[in-house]
Write an enzyme that holds these catalytic residues in place. Structure first.
Site, PDB file in Angstrom:
ATOM      1  N   GLY C 135       0.821  -1.205   0.000  1.00 15.34           N
ATOM      2  CA  GLY C 135       0.000   0.000   0.000  1.00 15.34           C
ATOM      3  C   GLY C 135       0.854   1.254   0.000  1.00 15.34           C
ATOM      4  O   GLY C 135       2.050   1.218   0.317  1.00 15.34           O
ATOM      5  N   CYS C 136       0.236   2.361  -0.350  1.00 18.27           N
ATOM      6  CA  CYS C 136       0.995   3.610  -0.502  1.00 18.27           C
ATOM      7  C   CYS C 136       1.466   4.147   0.845  1.00 18.27           C
ATOM      8  O   CYS C 136       2.662   4.390   1.042  1.00 18.27           O
ATOM      9  CB  CYS C 136       0.177   4.641  -1.268  1.00 18.27           C
ATOM     10  SG  CYS C 136      -1.491   4.902  -0.636  1.00 18.27           S
ATOM     11  N   PHE C 137       0.529   4.331   1.786  1.00 17.19           N
ATOM     12  CA  PHE C 137       0.955   4.780   3.106  1.00 17.19           C
ATOM     13  C   PHE C 137       1.880   3.741   3.739  1.00 17.19           C
ATOM     14  O   PHE C 137       2.846   4.078   4.431  1.00 17.19           O
ATOM     15  CB  PHE C 137      -0.253   5.021   4.021  1.00 17.19           C
ATOM     16  CG  PHE C 137      -0.721   6.449   4.065  1.00 17.19           C
ATOM     17  CD1 PHE C 137       0.173   7.485   4.276  1.00 17.19           C
ATOM     18  CD2 PHE C 137      -2.061   6.768   3.917  1.00 17.19           C
ATOM     19  CE1 PHE C 137      -0.252   8.812   4.339  1.00 17.19           C
ATOM     20  CE2 PHE C 137      -2.499   8.089   3.981  1.00 17.19           C
ATOM     21  CZ  PHE C 137      -1.604   9.112   4.189  1.00 17.19           C
ATOM     22  N   ALA C 138       1.567   2.461   3.508  1.00 15.99           N
ATOM     23  CA  ALA C 138       2.405   1.394   4.073  1.00 15.99           C
ATOM     24  C   ALA C 138       3.844   1.529   3.597  1.00 15.99           C
ATOM     25  O   ALA C 138       4.794   1.354   4.375  1.00 15.99           O
ATOM     26  CB  ALA C 138       1.840   0.029   3.694  1.00 15.99           C
ATOM     27  N   ALA C 140       5.413   4.310   2.529  1.00 20.94           N
ATOM     28  CA  ALA C 140       6.048   5.509   3.086  1.00 20.94           C
ATOM     29  C   ALA C 140       6.394   5.333   4.558  1.00 20.94           C
ATOM     30  O   ALA C 140       7.455   5.773   5.015  1.00 20.94           O
ATOM     31  CB  ALA C 140       5.139   6.720   2.892  1.00 20.94           C
TER      32      ALA C 140
END
Lengths: 325, 325, 325, 325
Positions: C135-138, C140
């Site tokens: 995932g994207c937030f994951a 970052a």
């Protein structure tokens, strides 16, 4: 002190309805007696307009409270006409309609409508019982042309205007998706915008026989509020003469100001003002105008019309702090 | 495989310098041999262009490394002329100047410059040793007019264009202060933009004797990259004929595309493309054009010119992923 | 030269599908053989992704062309699992799934999935046949924590992150209406974001027994692309030791760069990079990370995983020009 | 009706000076008698604040007109102290200082200052002659913590806040260049923001002995107005108990509202409101707060303090229409 006007809003859940609520809640001479919204009846206003949290405990209503002095119709185009047919209002209630349903001389039963552009029709508005509030682009463009038309000087117009996303209403659509619209510019309704009709009527009211084209290209802007228009028109007179013409025309209009300096959109955002600036090069005049599309272009002008119709000070409730930044 | 071109950049610390660096670092046929900047000499490129961190270890240099095949001048207006006077370059080095110093036929010593708009001058560019790269608004406007001029159909033009803040350069100034520019629109250089001169030259190259005005109102936009222009022109031909005219004119130009659909700015942002769309109403043609002001309007077009001058594929190093959102 | 990989995309009409198309069209070692979309079958790609006009004549297809070496699943959460059940793919086709369906160890028939974070699992990815793309937030957040976990130093985390509107997908919804989101900030899924699960797994992979909380507050940002995260963590070591730890951890990872300077989001927008910067005050370490949510946070990382799985250079097709401005 | 207060502004050319002018021009109980600005003396206010065109004919003055009841100091940090030393004001003039010069108990001659956060010190403000107006981040953070401190429940705080560009003032600088800041996010003064001192004082005023850290990461946002803060704090009490605690604490504070719903920044932009929302997960409380940094975070709170000091209604002149969109 005189008793306050009783005022109601029909269609209070949309953008122009919300802005009208915001203005009337703070208006010194008005009591907001009802805000009609069929789909939101019973809910507090701040559920739909969350910035109003803490400002009012009013709830939406599904009926028209009797006794209103003024009723604002903040409905979609086509819906105002239908609403008036299906909901006979008390004869004493003045109506201010923000849709385009009555801008071209249409009537509804005994109600005939004055086109509510104070810069064009102030004395008629003061005597009117029903107002057709002008369109947002129509307001910005006309204010740039009327002094020329009054002087019989208007020729073919080449105008480009840009509008904020609130001009497209609150319905979700591809062109108001943030991902698409942010940092983006696009044209729409090129040369065919529906406001050209009301602009044409006004221009001919002042300059009968005007037959040239008003060529208008509207753009979607990547901001939420405001309209900026630049119109190019051939003109023989000097810039000084033209500025004097405009200043004289707007001398009695408190919100419409001819600037000596260049103008920018944020001078007027969140206010009811219309700013103009004039430039000339060779035989071409360029008139720049800026308004907030939801205020001078909709709800603010509607309240201005109410003030005029009801004998209040024209600026009452409309001395608004600009966003400026 | 042929050896790579040796390429240098003068004025690598500004916006167009930075974009040229970004393009050349990824260009398959090029070695970037020096990036000149007097004030930043010795510092790594990523100190000035922090997005380059991790992409290159190059440092700015204060001298012109010998042996360059092509030198890009990314200097301010007036500075290129001065630079060439004060820094005699090797005769074999081709020069691509991004300033406006040589766009109107000016020369520098033995160097005479071809106006580097491939859509106008492709075969001359292919033989040229020195290129005057067009202005950003000039590119967007001309691409909208040249097919008409070629057909002898161009008449008076009424154009409005909007540009991103990068068009104003990296110098701090009131009109690029975020607080002022965010959500704001304003006009500047109304009818007097300096690019009108190069546009006039190009139009007359294709339609000798064209004497009508090109009325142009530039606007500052509240975004960073891109130019969108709408031009209104009287035209007798049908929309179908006009579209055919434009398509034929641009058939051999890989970056310039006539769209059947309406266009929007973000279709081209961060690419070297120029999109056009045509609409017609009554006798008026409207041509909309969109470019990225720093790419097709500056550094991308400069690299395109390098490709043409040096016999590379026209699109080499220029197949860029758009930002799209 | 070796023959190119045959690659297909399922779910090509959404944001991550579009970005994967954009990357693969320009990838030097790949042929894009099909782009599947049931609802758009038969239409050219540029009808859905108008920035691709002029770049490709491919059309969407409603079936899975045989012979693909790699298939990207760019489907909604829950849909990948269903798609694999209903559409048995050739056994030889490697699968890279961008949804969250297989990130926690789930399998589909004989297919078991490696969690595709190269900074965590590069050698496993190189041998994998199926990848669950993070995932994207994951991405970052993890990149900011993994070096600490590897050293057994990770303690309770207090993180705030902000994401662009593309993180919410292309479906129209109130929180992606331009009028609402422009100039606005809001929190959502406070302390309950679904990515916390995959983050927890990764952290425990490196620091078994880690049991403290990862407290994460996500914010919606008023921009389209990018994620910026600041994480506060108690840490005994000096800033120099910690920076050294991070640099060593990321030494073999070409897209993940520890900056000595403060970082900003636009350094990475429209690239596959992840930038980190570390600051320390008292006993508190703050790690800032920035990625493009659609690239390093989705499609870019998916292509990076393809490169690793297929023995290509890790950066192939991923040297992208940043938007920078 | 009582005669109006005579009020003056020192430092009227900056952002907070301009906002104070805007508020006082429309304040029903106030006459703005002078606006001091050495550099602009003699010029009309609208030359510096062009949104005021048409609203006032006042000019900037280079001296302090005698007889003022209240003087607002809208000067840079360090300049207020100096100004008071060099310009002895009449003893009867109450002073409201918007700088940070007197927030930590500093005095100037006989003038000692009350920290002007009405939610903390309302009764002291009502009796005060001199007010040190709080910082913008300080206001937003404190309002989120004070009810906990009052109850002796405050523990270590982990806060992230984002601020609009107006927080950085009108001076041109790299981080307020539109090209850089648009669509960008960055951290600054990580864990070292100067407002932490005044926050610490206030917290200890309510919870003596509080010694834990207030860890605060400020971010620069890509918008002009507003502050949004999310603070994570360990808390034993249930969400219902905590909400009740906050509601009770703010019951007598008209601008500070605890929302049952999630909040977003634009609910408060261009108003003097502070909105709070509380969420809880496990043992962690998250408090979100939103203010307009120039109003509740500066000029609006200054006027609120004036109202309290002078016995006016607390909300006089501060019922502002939000920008909302």
């Amino acid at each position: 002190m005189a008793s306050k006007l009783k005022v109601g809003i029909v269609g209070g859940a949309g953008y122009t309805g919300g802005e009208t609520i915001r203005l009337l809640l703070n208006h010194p001479d008005v009591t907001l007696t009802f805000v009609h919204s069929r789909s939101n009846a019973g809910n507090p206003l701040h559920e739909v307009h969350p910035d109003l949290l803490g400002d009012t405990d009013l709830t939406f209503s599904d009926h028209i409270a009797p006794g209103a002095d003024v009723i604002f119709l903040c409905l979609g185009h086509g819906e105002s006409k239908k609403f008036l047919q299906e909901n006979p209002l008390e004869a004493k209630a003045k109506v201010i309609d923000l849709s385009q349903d009555f801008r071209l001389g249409e009537t509804s039963g005994a109600r005939s409508f004055v086109y509510g552009l104070p810069e064009l029709n102030k004395s008629a508005i003061q005597k009117a019982d029903n107002i057709a509030n002008p369109g947002c682009f129509a307001t910005a463009i006309q204010v740039g042309l009327l002094p020329l038309a009054k002087a019989g000087l208007l020729k073919e117009v080449y105008a480009t205007g840009i509008t904020g996303s609130t001009g497209a209403g609150q319905k979700l659509q591809d062109t108001t998706h943030f991902t698409w619209r942010a940092n983006n510019i696009s044209a729409y309704k090129t040369l065919t915008h529906q406001h050209l009709k009301e602009i044409g009527r006004s221009v001919q009211q002042l300059q009968p026989g005007f037959g040239a084209s008003i060529n208008f290209v509207p753009w979607r802007g990547d901001f939420t509020r405001g309209i900026f228009v630049s119109s190019i028109i051939a003109a023989d007179r000097s810039l000084e003469e033209l500025r004097a013409l405009y200043r004289e025309f707007y001398a009695q209009h408190p919100f419409t100001i001819v600037s000596d300096e260049t103008i920018d959109l944020k001078q007027v955002v969140n206010t009811n003002k219309c700013l103009l600036s004039l430039e000339k090069e060779g035989d071409k005049l360029v008139v720049h105008t800026a308004i907030d599309n939801l205020l001078k272009g909709a709800s603010g002008q509607a309240v201005q019309n109410m003030n005029l119709m009801c004998g209040l000070e024209e600026t009452a409730g409309l001395k608004l702090k600009s966003i400026v930044f």
